[in-house]
Design a protein around this motif. Structure first.
Motif, PDB file in Angstrom:
ATOM      1  N   UNK A  51       6.663  41.758  53.104  1.00  0.00           N
ATOM      2  CA  UNK A  51       6.443  40.528  54.356  1.00  0.00           C
ATOM      3  C   UNK A  51       7.808  39.451  53.127  1.00  0.00           C
ATOM      4  N   UNK A  52       8.104  39.380  52.481  1.00  0.00           N
ATOM      5  CA  UNK A  52       9.044  38.806  52.336  1.00  0.00           C
ATOM      6  C   UNK A  52      10.578  39.342  52.532  1.00  0.00           C
ATOM      7  N   UNK A  53      10.568  40.666  52.576  1.00  0.00           N
ATOM      8  CA  UNK A  53      11.911  41.194  52.821  1.00  0.00           C
ATOM      9  C   UNK A  53      11.906  40.934  54.834  1.00  0.00           C
ATOM     10  N   UNK A  58      15.570  40.928  56.720  1.00  0.00           N
ATOM     11  CA  UNK A  58      16.329  41.388  56.590  1.00  0.00           C
ATOM     12  C   UNK A  58      15.706  42.891  56.618  1.00  0.00           C
ATOM     13  N   UNK A  59      15.706  42.902  57.706  1.00  0.00           N
ATOM     14  CA  UNK A  59      15.305  44.053  58.338  1.00  0.00           C
ATOM     15  C   UNK A  59      15.825  45.828  57.966  1.00  0.00           C
ATOM     16  N   UNK A  60      17.054  45.898  57.197  1.00  0.00           N
ATOM     17  CA  UNK A  60      17.290  47.600  56.232  1.00  0.00           C
ATOM     18  C   UNK A  60      16.423  47.326  55.462  1.00  0.00           C
ATOM     19  N   UNK A  61      16.382  46.391  54.373  1.00  0.00           N
ATOM     20  CA  UNK A  61      15.288  46.351  53.056  1.00  0.00           C
ATOM     21  C   UNK A  61      14.521  46.976  52.897  1.00  0.00           C
ATOM     22  N   UNK A  64      13.722  50.561  54.839  1.00  0.00           N
ATOM     23  CA  UNK A  64      14.315  51.463  53.112  1.00  0.00           C
ATOM     24  C   UNK A  64      13.051  51.182  52.997  1.00  0.00           C
ATOM     25  N   UNK A  65      12.029  50.289  52.598  1.00  0.00           N
ATOM     26  CA  UNK A  65      11.163  49.912  51.729  1.00  0.00           C
ATOM     27  C   UNK A  65      10.328  50.623  52.328  1.00  0.00           C
ATOM     28  N   UNK A  66       9.823  50.958  53.487  1.00  0.00           N
ATOM     29  CA  UNK A  66       8.502  51.342  54.524  1.00  0.00           C
ATOM     30  C   UNK A  66       8.787  52.952  53.954  1.00  0.00           C
ATOM     31  N   UNK A  67       9.878  53.634  54.784  1.00  0.00           N
ATOM     32  CA  UNK A  67      10.002  54.628  54.558  1.00  0.00           C
ATOM     33  C   UNK A  67       9.579  55.674  52.712  1.00  0.00           C
ATOM     34  N   UNK A  68      10.345  54.325  51.690  1.00  0.00           N
ATOM     35  CA  UNK A  68       9.902  54.923  50.554  1.00  0.00           C
ATOM     36  C   UNK A  68       8.345  54.724  49.743  1.00  0.00           C
ATOM     37  N   UNK A  79       2.742  44.094  58.753  1.00  0.00           N
ATOM     38  CA  UNK A  79       4.364  43.812  59.193  1.00  0.00           C
ATOM     39  C   UNK A  79       5.143  44.299  59.607  1.00  0.00           C
ATOM     40  N   UNK A  80       5.535  45.572  59.955  1.00  0.00           N
ATOM     41  CA  UNK A  80       7.002  46.388  60.525  1.00  0.00           C
ATOM     42  C   UNK A  80       6.714  46.602  61.221  1.00  0.00           C
TER      43      UNK A  80
END
Length: 668
Positions: A51-53, A58-61, A64-68, A79-80
């Motif tokens: 949510x903070x990103x 900062x959609x790229x980060x 990356x967090x979502x896929x991890x 959220x995504x």
């Protein structure tokens, strides 16, 4: 070239990921409980980071967090999806993945996904989501219902939106405002409908807020309903929002300005504090939009004395004023100020207005130069340059620009298609194949129902002689507006089908749509091209008596020509003398030409004398008068006119043919 360009684009469109069946996976997968080998607080912490990103964009980060994440829940996907709402394809792909994993949707999920589908190109996916909402029993949820109401108003289906609105068991203030906003944005809703909806709010215990009054004032301003808007102003004063809500105060300024009551606009403006920069820019843009240049400059100078910074809206207003008036010198000065303020770098609206301004002022080189200097070429800027090229009759360049737009990965919208079709229509060689290609793309992309695209298609097909296709497009429109009816009447007039055109006019009146001057001109042209004198008289007389439209010189000219063609020369002369432009050379020339055909010496003599007096510098006028006198046997008068023309050294400009002849090599 256009055909190959559109085929390439359609191929790319067919290759992009489709989401037409993404709900099938959702409905066929059995919901599975989330794994229990990871603690739930881990998901909670990851969701907070996500949510903070997303809030920082900062959609790229975030991706990356979502896929991890090894474990995701409905909040994760909510959220995504909301984070990628401006990229509908990615957002819908996440939604499909959510269903394939058996994660159940929440009201927040549906609200986010429906908002993503407000793009016209994803209308079908939005309807599928609506079906999913009904199946899972969320249709009575106020948040989901409000999102669906907004979705259907955005795609132009106000009737469906009203039905959903009325079916909601509970309607909060946000849902009422969504419905009012949708009716305002559609532009087809009457003020009575808006006021009727507003009058229902107190009976359901809902108190209107500033947003409500802003939409009501906008609706009254769009239709120039001063009386009704003043009533809303009284309600605003009663609840005390003028002093406490600057947005309502500025909406009052915009309303009075749009209604043509600039005294009221100025009074509302003076009631706002000098520290409010929005009110200053509102008044500047309003004066500029109504071509009141001196007043706009006065307010613009005062606001700078008070230390207020001009906004993008003010500069766009000035640039649009230059576009309408053709003031290139002032437009260049406005361009300098735009560069000084730095608006030329970050504002798509200013960039688009600059390109449009230079194009409308016929400085196409500067228009292209502004476009080429852009760091990022947007769809709006492409459309502005295409409109400018079309205005300067550079038809081939419009088609080339469409190919460049597709090469850069931008999807043409309704403005692009309408502009390209108009360019093809005014081309010396209208291309039926190119029009068909654009029509195919409009259907595949979901833009075929757009009124502007439909009118342009009707015009393009009728110019190629395929009026049956124009009629088919017209019949396919669910709720054609006055412009669509006018385009269909014009299509019949262009192809000499007068009775069919009059039938469309009658259908338009029965639909309770008000014909304007252009509509009546097209209908009179229908009568003119097919010799329908009685019908033409009825239409001409009904303009003022039944519809309150004052005929101008174009209507008189068309009616005079109709009477002249029928040999009713005395009636034509009498009508010509009543015309507002009775000193119009074109109408007298038409009368004289008909006098030659019908051998009427009396009226022809008067027409020849008036014509020579009106335009003594036109050699065509002297030649026409000389030929008339020669045909009625007055050879001395004919010779005298020719001698005067020779003494003045008058020469006729040589005509040029636009017909191209294909040369065949007989030796092959």
């Amino acid at each position: 070239m256009l055909v190959s360009t559109l085929k390439a684009w359609c191929h790319c469109w067919m290759q992009k990921p489709q989401f037409l069946s993404f709900l099938r996976a959702i409905t066929t997968v059995t919901p599975m409980p989330p794994p229990t080998f990871l603690p739930s607080d881990c998901v909670y912490l990851k969701n907070r980071q996500l949510d903070s990103l997303i809030k920082r964009r900062d959609l790229n980060s975030a991706l990356a967090l979502f896929h991890s994440m090894l474990l995701r829940d409905s909040v994760t996907y909510n959220l995504i999806i909301s984070g990628f709402r401006e990229q509908p394809e990615h957002a819908l792909r996440f939604y499909a993945e959510m269903g394939s994993l058996g994660i159940r949707e929440s009201p927040t999920t549906f609200s986010s996904v429906v908002a993503v589908c407000t793009n016209v190109a994803f209308f079908r996916e939005g309807v599928q989501v609506h079906c999913r909402v009904v199946k899972l029993g969320f249709s009575c949820n106020v948040f989901v219902g409000g999102a669906l109401v907004g979705f259907y108003t955005r795609v132009g289906l106000s009737g469906v939106a009203l039905e959903l609105f009325d079916e909601l068991p509970e309607r909060n203030l946000a849902v009422w405002n969504v419905m009012l906003r949708g009716l305002c944005e559609l532009g087809r809703a009457k003020v009575e409908d808006l006021l009727r909806l507003y009058s229902r709010m107190p009976f359901e215990g809902v108190e209107p807020n500033g947003v409500t009054f802003c939409y009501l004032l906008r609706g009254c301003g769009n239709q120039k309903r001063l009386h009704e808007g003043k009533k809303i102003h009284g309600c605003v004063l009663k609840v005390g929002l003028v002093e406490s809500n600057v947005f309502v105060a500025n909406a009052l300024v915009d309303f009075y300005s749009a209604s043509g009551c600039f005294v009221g606009a100025r009074k509302c403006f003076e009631a706002i504090g000098n520290e409010d920069v929005i009110s200053w820019n509102s008044l500047v843009s309003v004066y500029a939009e109504n071509s009141l240049l001196c007043a706009a400059f006065e307010v613009f100078s005062l606001m700078q004395l008070w230390g207020q910074r001009p906004s993008i809206r003010s500069m766009v207003g000035f640039l649009n004023l230059c576009s309408r008036s053709g003031e290139l010198c002032f437009g260049k000065q406005a361009h300098c100020l735009v560069m000084k303020l730095g608006f030329d770098e970050g504002s798509v609206h200013v960039q688009s207005a600059l390109i449009d301004m230079y194009g409308k002022c016929r400085d196409i080189e500067s228009s292209v130069a502004v476009f080429e200097c852009l760091s990022k070429r947007t769809l709006e800027c492409f459309n502005s340059l295409m409109t400018s090229l079309s205005h300067c009759e550079a038809v081939e360049d419009v088609i080339d620009l469409l190919g460049l737009m597709i090469d850069e990965g931008l999807a043409p919208d309704e403005v692009t298609l309408s502009t390209t079709l108009k360019a093809l229509s005014v081309s010396p060689l209208p291309s039926f194949t190119s029009s068909q290609s654009l029509h195919c793309y409009a259907l595949k992309s979901g833009l075929g129902g757009d009124a502007a695209v439909a009118c342009s298609l009707m015009d393009a097909y009728s110019r190629c002689g395929h009026v049956d296709l124009s009629h088919r497009i017209f019949e396919s429109l669910p709720s054609p507006n006055a412009i669509c009816f006018t385009s269909m009447i014009n299509a019949y007039a262009r192809n000499g089908m007068g009775k069919e055109g009059i039938a469309v006019l009658q259908a338009m009146i029965e639909s309770r749509l008000k014909p304007d001057k252009v509509t009546f001109l097209c209908a009179l042209t229908c009568c003119n091209h097919t010799g329908l004198v009685d019908e033409g008289r009825v239409i001409f007389e009904s303009m003022k008596s039944l519809n309150g439209v004052d005929p101008d010189r174009r209507h008189f000219s068309c009616m005079v020509d109709l009477l002249c063609r029928a040999g009713l020369l005395y009636e034509a002369e009498e009508l010509l003398l009543q015309a507002p432009g009775k000193r119009d050379c074109f109408m007298w020339s038409s009368l004289l030409r008909s006098c030659r055909v019908h051998k009427n010496e009396e009226i022809g003599t008067r027409a020849a004398q008036v014509l020579v007096e009106l335009d003594p510098d036109d050699p065509a006028v002297w030649l026409q008068a000389s030929n008339f006198y020669a045909e009625i046997g007055k050879f001395d008068a004919s010779r005298q006119i020719r001698e005067v023309a020779l003494a003045r050294k008058m020469t006729r400009e040589i005509g040029h043919s636009l017909i191209e002849i294909r040369q065949c090599d007989r030796g092959k």
